[in-house]
Motif scaffolding. Structure first.
Motif, PDB file in Angstrom:
ATOM      1  N   THR A  58       0.769  -1.297   0.021  1.00 51.26           N
ATOM      2  CA  THR A  58      -0.002  -0.091   0.019  1.00 51.26           C
ATOM      3  C   THR A  58       1.068   1.288  -0.146  1.00 51.26           C
ATOM      4  O   THR A  58       0.466   2.094  -0.662  1.00 51.26           O
ATOM      5  CB  THR A  58      -0.823  -0.016   1.296  1.00 51.26           C
ATOM      6  OG1 THR A  58      -1.760  -1.017   0.850  1.00 51.26           O
ATOM      7  CG2 THR A  58      -1.968   1.256   1.061  1.00 51.26           C
ATOM      8  N   TYR A  59       1.989   1.330   0.745  1.00 51.58           N
ATOM      9  CA  TYR A  59       2.975   2.349   0.890  1.00 51.58           C
ATOM     10  C   TYR A  59       3.333   2.784  -0.568  1.00 51.58           C
ATOM     11  O   TYR A  59       3.372   3.848  -0.977  1.00 51.58           O
ATOM     12  CB  TYR A  59       3.827   2.049   1.974  1.00 51.58           C
ATOM     13  CG  TYR A  59       5.277   3.075   1.508  1.00 51.58           C
ATOM     14  CD1 TYR A  59       4.884   4.566   2.441  1.00 51.58           C
ATOM     15  CD2 TYR A  59       6.441   3.117   0.881  1.00 51.58           C
ATOM     16  CE1 TYR A  59       5.847   5.254   2.188  1.00 51.58           C
ATOM     17  CE2 TYR A  59       7.260   3.876   0.836  1.00 51.58           C
ATOM     18  CZ  TYR A  59       7.113   5.073   1.155  1.00 51.58           C
ATOM     19  OH  TYR A  59       8.181   6.032   1.428  1.00 51.58           O
ATOM     20  N   PHE A  60       3.903   1.476  -1.235  1.00 47.96           N
ATOM     21  CA  PHE A  60       4.478   1.761  -2.612  1.00 47.96           C
ATOM     22  C   PHE A  60       3.206   2.279  -3.663  1.00 47.96           C
ATOM     23  O   PHE A  60       3.627   2.982  -4.734  1.00 47.96           O
ATOM     24  CB  PHE A  60       5.481   0.583  -2.886  1.00 47.96           C
ATOM     25  CG  PHE A  60       6.672   0.435  -2.214  1.00 47.96           C
ATOM     26  CD1 PHE A  60       7.691   1.136  -2.927  1.00 47.96           C
ATOM     27  CD2 PHE A  60       6.616  -0.109  -1.157  1.00 47.96           C
ATOM     28  CE1 PHE A  60       8.757   1.097  -2.180  1.00 47.96           C
ATOM     29  CE2 PHE A  60       7.998  -0.077  -0.599  1.00 47.96           C
ATOM     30  CZ  PHE A  60       9.041   0.674  -0.789  1.00 47.96           C
ATOM     31  N   ILE A  61       2.160   1.800  -3.649  1.00 47.25           N
ATOM     32  CA  ILE A  61       1.359   2.176  -4.544  1.00 47.25           C
ATOM     33  C   ILE A  61       0.985   3.715  -4.089  1.00 47.25           C
ATOM     34  O   ILE A  61       0.765   4.281  -5.272  1.00 47.25           O
ATOM     35  CB  ILE A  61      -0.077   1.222  -4.210  1.00 47.25           C
ATOM     36  CG1 ILE A  61       0.060  -0.100  -4.802  1.00 47.25           C
ATOM     37  CG2 ILE A  61      -1.300   1.917  -5.137  1.00 47.25           C
ATOM     38  CD1 ILE A  61      -1.100  -1.178  -4.298  1.00 47.25           C
ATOM     39  N   GLN A  62       0.746   4.049  -3.018  1.00 48.13           N
ATOM     40  CA  GLN A  62       0.510   5.338  -2.723  1.00 48.13           C
ATOM     41  C   GLN A  62       1.381   6.630  -3.073  1.00 48.13           C
ATOM     42  O   GLN A  62       1.208   7.533  -3.140  1.00 48.13           O
ATOM     43  CB  GLN A  62      -0.036   5.889  -1.228  1.00 48.13           C
ATOM     44  CG  GLN A  62      -1.169   4.806  -0.990  1.00 48.13           C
ATOM     45  CD  GLN A  62      -1.532   4.950   0.554  1.00 48.13           C
ATOM     46  OE1 GLN A  62      -0.707   5.163   1.309  1.00 48.13           O
ATOM     47  NE2 GLN A  62      -2.874   4.503   0.811  1.00 48.13           N
ATOM     48  N   ASN A  63       2.906   5.886  -3.058  1.00 48.65           N
ATOM     49  CA  ASN A  63       3.754   6.942  -3.016  1.00 48.65           C
ATOM     50  C   ASN A  63       4.811   6.913  -4.225  1.00 48.65           C
ATOM     51  O   ASN A  63       6.012   6.920  -4.481  1.00 48.65           O
ATOM     52  CB  ASN A  63       4.774   6.662  -1.771  1.00 48.65           C
ATOM     53  CG  ASN A  63       4.171   7.101  -0.525  1.00 48.65           C
ATOM     54  OD1 ASN A  63       4.285   8.666  -0.579  1.00 48.65           O
ATOM     55  ND2 ASN A  63       3.472   6.332   0.225  1.00 48.65           N
TER      56      ASN A  63
END
Length: 72
Positions: A58-63
């Protein structure tokens, strides 16, 4: 931010937190910062996993950097 504590078996635990100071997104800068600290800890025989797309999807998708984002 960091906190040093002990686990149930009395081994040391270091908890690190890195967050964006302005806004919500950081374009992966916090993961790079935490991975730097993790690599330095591993060099001194600590167990310190990296922040990866597999461990924190989720972190990598959002960032994702704007150049990596696909328009709908």
């Amino acid at each position: 931010e960091f906190a040093l504590g002990a686990s149930q078996d009395n081994s040391a635990i270091l908890r690190l937190r890195s967050s964006s100071r302005v806004g919500y997104l950081d374009f992966g800068v916090n993961a790079k910062r935490l991975n730097y600290f993790a690599s330095r800890l591993r060099a001194n025989d600590w167990t310190a996993p990296d922040i990866t797309p597999q461990s924190h999807p989720t972190y990598f998708i959002q960032n994702a950097p704007p150049s990596d984002q696909v328009a709908p």
